[in-house]
Design a protein around this motif. Structure first.
Motif, PDB file in Angstrom:
ATOM      1  N   TYR A   1       0.794  -1.161  -0.005  1.00 14.84           N
ATOM      2  CA  TYR A   1       0.077   0.059  -0.015  1.00 14.84           C
ATOM      3  C   TYR A   1       0.783   1.461  -0.009  1.00 14.84           C
ATOM      4  O   TYR A   1       0.651   2.177  -0.642  1.00 14.84           O
ATOM      5  N   LEU A   2       1.838   1.374   0.689  1.00 15.53           N
ATOM      6  CA  LEU A   2       2.660   2.353   0.821  1.00 15.53           C
ATOM      7  C   LEU A   2       3.472   2.955  -0.640  1.00 15.53           C
ATOM      8  O   LEU A   2       3.464   3.943  -0.850  1.00 15.53           O
ATOM      9  N   GLN A   3       3.618   1.604  -1.203  1.00 16.62           N
ATOM     10  CA  GLN A   3       4.435   2.100  -2.735  1.00 16.62           C
ATOM     11  C   GLN A   3       3.400   2.469  -3.520  1.00 16.62           C
ATOM     12  O   GLN A   3       3.570   3.360  -4.232  1.00 16.62           O
ATOM     13  N   ASN A   4       2.252   1.581  -3.440  1.00 14.20           N
ATOM     14  CA  ASN A   4       1.400   2.029  -4.845  1.00 14.20           C
ATOM     15  C   ASN A   4       0.030   1.796  -3.716  1.00 14.20           C
ATOM     16  O   ASN A   4      -0.690   0.709  -3.724  1.00 14.20           O
ATOM     17  N   PRO A   5      -0.759   3.121  -3.665  1.00 10.82           N
ATOM     18  CA  PRO A   5      -2.007   2.924  -2.878  1.00 10.82           C
ATOM     19  C   PRO A   5      -3.241   2.342  -3.917  1.00 10.82           C
ATOM     20  O   PRO A   5      -4.296   1.926  -3.185  1.00 10.82           O
ATOM     21  N   LYS A   6      -2.948   2.219  -5.219  1.00 12.13           N
ATOM     22  CA  LYS A   6      -3.856   1.757  -5.810  1.00 12.13           C
ATOM     23  C   LYS A   6      -4.029   0.285  -6.084  1.00 12.13           C
ATOM     24  O   LYS A   6      -4.768  -0.391  -6.570  1.00 12.13           O
TER      25      LYS A   6
END
Lengths: 207, 168
Positions: free
Chosen positions: B19-24
């Protein structure tokens, strides 16, 4: 006259807050009415919570009765209805419990009339209690008269809300525009001022 | 429904690993519920409306209709209540065994009174909203006037200072 004003909660004096502390409660915050929020007590055991909550209720009743905190009119009406009910059943209960015995028929002897202090005070109980009941009913009528008249109905209110929302949006946008213009001007003035200050410094050559 | 003293976290926590790298890359939260829902074994509804007296099985004493005159109805209910209390007192003196019916009538009146008062609450809520909106509009207009005034004053000061500088 604003139709909503009688509905709103009015707090007349909050100076009493300081006197809450003596119960040795820490982290206590008094919020507006006991009906909506309770005190959240920190670091107390369960028994203390019970005592505190009932003391808090007592405090709120005193506060309301002496008029430091006025509830909104509908809550006052509801309280008044409940108090009429309480007076009614207290009246009947007390009179039934404390009434002196009465002679039912000529066949039976007169009941022994003990002239205790109960019977002496009892004679005006019915009068006092019925007077209280009638007073409560009159107060209810007075509160009903203080209700704001419901002009229009639901649709009229909804239309007014829509109008006010539109006006609010318009004023909000106007405000936004003015704010942006003012900030732009402020930036310009700050620019100019810093330039003028620089020029001043450059002109003042040491002799 | 399984119960445990210290339940483990729900198993879909693994989906949020990146989630931290890519919220989507993780699923969206569920949309708000509409209608009725089940919470801790109890049924709740999102549509909060005051149930009418007939739904609760209580006879309605005040007149129905689209626009009720609350003050009149409240006053007449109050008078009837007082009369019923008086009737109860009479019955207790003369025919004490028939108190039940009178007590029932009195409780019916109280239920009607409370229901009437509760149906005033939406009206109160809307009136409060109107009041808040009016206050907000008034505050915004005030702020607008303030800003306009200050801008004009600033312009005036600038012109003045321009004038004094030119005069030198």
């Amino acid at each position: 006259m604003n139709p909503a004003l009688p509905y709103l909660l009015r707090v007349d004096s909050l100076a009493w807050l300081g006197s809450l502390i003596p119960f040795g409660i820490t982290g206590c915050g008094l919020l507006l009415t006991k009906r909506f929020v309770r005190i959240f007590v920190v670091r107390l055991g369960f028994a203390h919570l019970f005592v505190v909550s009932s003391l808090f209720d007592l405090f709120c009743e005193i506060w309301v009765v002496f008029g430091f905190l006025k509830m909104d009119i509908i809550s006052q009406l509801q309280e008044q209805v409940n108090s009429i009910a309480a007076l009614a059943f207290n009246t009947f209960g007390t009179l039934q419990r404390d009434a002196p015995p009465v002679r039912l028929s000529p066949n039976y002897p007169e009941p022994p009339a003990n002239p205790t202090e109960d019977t002496a005070n009892f004679a005006d109980q019915p009068k006092l209690m019925s007077a209280a009941l009638v007073k409560a009913a009159k107060q209810f009528d007075a509160l009903v008269a203080a209700l704001p008249s419901s002009e229009g109905g639901e649709e009229a209110q909804l239309r007014r809300i829509a109008e006010l929302q539109a006006e609010n949006d318009a004023v909000g946008q106007e405000l936004q525009k003015q704010l942006e213009a003012a900030e732009k001007e402020l930036k310009q003035v700050q620019e100019l001022f810093s330039q003028a200050a620089d020029n001043c410094l450059n002109l003042k050559k040491p002799d | 429904m399984a119960t445990a003293t210290y339940p483990p976290p729900p198993p879909y926590y693994r989906l949020y690993k990146d989630y931290l790298q890519n919220p989507k890359s993780a699923p969206e939260p569920p949309p708000p519920i509409e209608g009725t829902y089940l919470c801790f074994g109890g049924n709740y509804t999102t549509d909060d409306v005051l149930p009418s007296l007939e739904d609760q099985g209580v006879r309605q004493l005040y007149s129905k209709g689209p626009n009720i005159d609350f003050k009149k109805e409240l006053r007449s209910l109050n008078r009837e209540l007082q009369l019923h209390i008086l009737e109860l007192a009479d019955v207790l003196v003369e025919r004490p065994s028939q108190y039940a019916r009178r007590v029932e009538e009195i409780s019916l009146m109280f239920k009607n009174l409370h229901h009437l008062l509760n149906s005033l609450r939406p009206h109160q809520a809307r009136a409060t909203l109107i009041h808040i909106l009016e206050l907000q509009i008034q505050r915004r207009k005030q702020a607008l006037e303030d800003i306009k005034r200050r801008r004009e004053e600033a312009q005036r000061l600038l012109k003045e200072s321009l004038g004094t500088l030119d005069g030198q």
